[in-house]
Design a protein around this motif. Sequence first.
Motif, short mmCIF file in Angstrom:
data_model
loop_
_atom_site.label_atom_id
_atom_site.label_comp_id
_atom_site.label_asym_id
_atom_site.label_seq_id
_atom_site.Cartn_x
_atom_site.Cartn_y
_atom_site.Cartn_z
N ALA A 1 1.10 1.42 -11.04
CA ALA A 1 2.02 1.65 -9.93
C ALA A 1 2.57 0.34 -9.37
CB ALA A 1 1.31 2.44 -8.82
N LEU A 2 1.71 -0.67 -9.29
CA LEU A 2 2.10 -1.94 -8.69
C LEU A 2 2.74 -2.90 -9.69
CD1 LEU A 2 -1.09 -2.47 -6.50
CD2 LEU A 2 1.22 -2.00 -5.65
N ASP B 1 1.88 7.00 6.99
CA ASP B 1 2.96 6.39 7.76
C ASP B 1 3.18 4.96 7.26
OD1 ASP B 1 4.56 5.14 9.72
OD2 ASP B 1 3.80 6.47 11.28
N ALA B 2 4.42 4.61 7.03
CA ALA B 2 4.73 3.27 6.52
C ALA B 2 4.21 2.18 7.45
CB ALA B 2 6.23 3.11 6.33
N SER B 3 4.08 2.48 8.74
CA SER B 3 3.61 1.47 9.70
C SER B 3 2.16 1.10 9.47
CB SER B 3 3.79 1.99 11.13
OG SER B 3 2.96 3.12 11.36
N LEU C 1 0.81 -1.21 0.00
CA LEU C 1 0.00 0.00 0.00
C LEU C 1 0.85 1.26 0.00
CD1 LEU C 1 -2.81 -0.95 2.56
CD2 LEU C 1 -2.79 -1.25 0.07
N GLY C 2 2.11 1.15 0.37
CA GLY C 2 2.99 2.31 0.42
C GLY C 2 3.62 2.66 -0.91
N THR C 3 3.36 1.89 -1.97
CA THR C 3 3.93 2.16 -3.29
C THR C 3 3.42 3.49 -3.83
OG1 THR C 3 4.05 -0.20 -3.80
CG2 THR C 3 4.13 1.32 -5.67
N ALA C 4 4.33 4.34 -4.28
CA ALA C 4 3.95 5.63 -4.84
C ALA C 4 3.19 5.44 -6.14
CB ALA C 4 5.19 6.49 -5.08
N VAL C 5 2.24 6.33 -6.41
CA VAL C 5 1.43 6.29 -7.63
C VAL C 5 1.88 7.45 -8.52
CG1 VAL C 5 -0.89 6.34 -8.59
CG2 VAL C 5 -0.49 5.33 -6.33
N PRO C 6 2.73 7.20 -9.52
CA PRO C 6 3.27 8.29 -10.34
C PRO C 6 2.21 9.13 -11.02
CG PRO C 6 4.52 6.27 -10.70
CD PRO C 6 3.33 5.89 -9.89
N ASN D 1 0.10 7.44 -2.37
CA ASN D 1 0.53 6.05 -2.48
C ASN D 1 -0.70 5.19 -2.81
OD1 ASN D 1 -0.79 5.44 0.02
ND2 ASN D 1 1.07 5.98 1.17
N VAL D 2 -0.49 3.90 -3.01
CA VAL D 2 -1.58 3.03 -3.43
C VAL D 2 -2.69 2.98 -2.39
CG1 VAL D 2 -2.19 0.61 -3.92
CG2 VAL D 2 -0.18 1.63 -4.99
N GLY D 3 -2.32 2.96 -1.12
CA GLY D 3 -3.33 2.95 -0.07
C GLY D 3 -4.20 4.20 -0.10
#
Length: 257
Positions: free
Chosen positions: A143-144, A77-79, A27-32, A38-40
């Motif tokens: 993105a993914l 937050d990455a967590s 979910l933390g992957t950036a969406v260009p 991010n995806v989330g």
Amino acid sequence: MEFERHCALIVEQAELLAGHLSEGKDLGTAVPSCPGWNVGQLARHVGGAHREATAIARTGEAPPDDEFRDPTHWYADASECTDEAVPELAGWIVDGARELAEALRTAGPDVPIRMPIDEPTTRFTARRMAHETVMHRADAALALGVAYELDPEVATDGIDEWMELGALPLHFEVHPWMRELLAPGRMLKFAAPEQSWVVDLTGDAIRWRHSAEPAAVTVRGSVTSLLLHLYKRRDEMIEVDGDKDLLEYYRERVSFG
């Protein structure tokens, strides 16, 4: 495409988006294509848009408070981007899409709503939410790094909607500088095997039509590739002949979604 098909498409595309989340998992992957998200956050935006549209279908108006237009407070937050969060978010997206489709079907296609277009109804909401989900699913898939396929009929309808929205007279009221697009000789063609669209900028307004007539610039590709190109999601699977500067000038000034 008919109202019922758009209602079904909302759920279908939401289920595919949920599948992308489960396949990609991060979910933390950036969406260009949606800078700063991010995806989330993208997924929260889609699910929120569905819930806002549900309120519109039921009441005719958007809710006064909308926490989903800017979803950056989610999964910042990455967590928060844990493996456990993925199935919860995926289920939430599908639940919202199903609720929206049910609300639209209950209301029917002809209930007036408040939108800055001529005589808007729930028919507009169904179509807009269907293609909102189509395009944001593309954002997540790209993105993914997962495969993205789209029924050509859906892509064709998506381009038709793009053309209709891009030619609305209200654009000139909100953004007077868009009139700079209009000039002699400015015609663009988007050509797929199934259909061709011509954007005519030679008059006093933006007009479009299904046509194979010559144009100053022609963009060729599959209907899905043309749709993604118009929405500035993916450019590498199209071919451009003619005035490339005009094409970019048009895409800079007619942009939404």
